[in-house]
Write an enzyme that holds these catalytic residues in place. Structure first.
Site, PDB file in Angstrom:
ATOM      1  N   SER A  27       0.859  -1.188   0.000  1.00  0.00           N
ATOM      2  CA  SER A  27       0.000   0.000   0.000  1.00  0.00           C
ATOM      3  C   SER A  27       0.888   1.228   0.000  1.00  0.00           C
ATOM      4  CB  SER A  27      -0.924   0.015   1.229  1.00  0.00           C
ATOM      5  OG  SER A  27      -0.240   0.425   2.388  1.00  0.00           O
ATOM      6  N   ASP A  86      -1.242  -1.961  14.793  1.00  0.00           N
ATOM      7  CA  ASP A  86      -1.687  -3.169  14.106  1.00  0.00           C
ATOM      8  C   ASP A  86      -1.058  -4.435  14.653  1.00  0.00           C
ATOM      9  OD1 ASP A  86      -3.230  -1.591  12.422  1.00  0.00           O
ATOM     10  OD2 ASP A  86      -1.645  -1.431  10.904  1.00  0.00           O
ATOM     11  N   ARG A 154     -14.820   1.244   4.367  1.00  0.00           N
ATOM     12  CA  ARG A 154     -13.641   0.399   4.202  1.00  0.00           C
ATOM     13  C   ARG A 154     -12.732   0.923   3.098  1.00  0.00           C
ATOM     14  NH1 ARG A 154     -12.628  -2.836   8.543  1.00  0.00           N
ATOM     15  NH2 ARG A 154     -14.643  -3.334   9.499  1.00  0.00           N
ATOM     16  N   ARG A 160     -11.050   5.729   0.929  1.00  0.00           N
ATOM     17  CA  ARG A 160     -12.016   6.344   1.845  1.00  0.00           C
ATOM     18  C   ARG A 160     -12.238   7.820   1.510  1.00  0.00           C
ATOM     19  NH1 ARG A 160     -10.162   3.890   7.735  1.00  0.00           N
ATOM     20  NH2 ARG A 160      -9.294   1.975   6.859  1.00  0.00           N
TER      21      ARG A 160
END
Length: 335
Positions: A27, A86, A154, A160
């Site tokens: 990402s 995370d 999501r 988003r």
């Protein structure tokens, strides 16, 4: 795997160059975060020679999330860069967090739809829809702003923001301020949510470097990235799961909310770390605390931070937090 060369090290002395391989998710934000760690290592080790006379080179492997620790275990990468929030508080055997970098703004940010520019969550019309992917955010904000509605949204940050801008489904969305800043999108932040409105997630805003616990050379190399203040805050926060911390003394505020925001328990506790205590000079090279190995941060300070988190969790449990969490899990599983 897609391979990117990050730091070419010219070796004019015939020495064998060592390649340090860094794993990251596929990402844009993950790559930006990983590049920032690689840049810091390059800055700290501009002409580094490891003990065996090898020069430092950095490569980045772009992997899927589920592949990262597998690649680390198979020695395909030497370190992995994560958002600390995370990472679970207990890592798989053989892994440790070798560095926790200086924290960005840990708070959550409101990004308003362009048609709502100048408004706040308080002034948005009744039943305005707020998008968030986080149950933590929704639960707290339902309590603070009962006139608003909260719906799941999501996708990565790009997705988003596109959903917010190109449709009229959401009056605003809630995102981590740190992610927006790292992407260079600070101008999209309409307002920052203070802890009184929404407490941020454990570890939010901090980057973590995960390594093999047995790899002493890599652990020593990345340990210089540790920010001691961030380490102690995040150990306390992660121990609270297993929240808001300030050092010398350390203060930790923690809370448990029902998913609809109707029930909550919130407490603050404090511990002291004596900066003049000679015993604080001892460095603990073996012990992991909630997955973190901080070999350059005094062990007693880490112990105090961990105890603070555990004691605060015990206090909330004694006031009924377990029952609230049980119902919240059941409702979440039913989603």
């Amino acid at each position: 795997f897609e391979l990117f060369f990050i730091l070419p090290c010219q070796d004019g002395n015939g020495k064998v160059s060592r390649v340090i391989r860094i794993g990251t998710r596929k990402s844009q934000l993950a790559r930006i975060q990983t590049d920032s760690v690689a840049d810091k290592l390059k800055e700290l080790y501009p002409d580094v020679h490891l003990e065996i006379g090898e020069q430092l080179q950095l490569w980045i492997l772009l992997l899927f999330t589920k592949e990262l620790e597998n690649a680390l275990e198979r020695n395909e990468v030497d370190l992995v860069v994560h958002s600390l929030k995370d990472l679970p508080t207990s890592l798989p055997a053989g892994f440790t967090i070798g560095a926790v970098l200086k924290r960005e703004n840990p708070h959550d940010a409101v990004v308003l739809h362009p048609s709502n520019t100048g408004k706040t969550l308080d002034t948005l019309p009744e039943k305005s829809v707020i998008g968030t992917s986080s149950l933590r955010r929704a639960a707290q904000l339902k309590k603070r702003f009962p006139h608003l509605e909260f719906k799941d949204i999501r996708g990565n940050l790009n997705t988003r923001l596109k959903k917010l801008d190109e449709k009229d489904d959401f009056a605003a969305i809630i995102l981590a301020a740190a992610g927006l800043k790292r992407m260079g999108w600070e101008n999209r932040i309409s307002l920052i949510l203070e802890p009184e409105d929404c407490m941020y997630a454990v570890g939010q805003g901090a980057l973590a470097v995960e390594v093999r616990a047995r790899d002493a050379d890599i652990l020593e190399m990345v340990s210089v990235l540790h920010d001691p203040d961030t380490v102690l805050r995040c150990i306390a926060e992660r121990a609270f799961l297993k929240q808001l911390v300030q050092q010398k003394p350390l203060y930790l505020t923690g809370a448990v909310y029902s998913l609809d925001g109707s029930q909550s328990i919130k407490e603050t506790m404090q511990t002291s770390i004596a900066p003049g205590d000679e015993s604080l000079e001892r460095v603990d090279e073996q012990v992991q605390r909630v997955g973190v190995t901080a070999i350059k941060v005094p062990a007693e300070a880490q112990d105090a931070a961990e105890r603070l988190g555990v004691k605060l969790a015990d206090l909330l449990l004694s006031k009924g937090a377990k029952e609230i969490l049980t119902v919240a899990r059941q409702l979440n599983d039913a989603r």
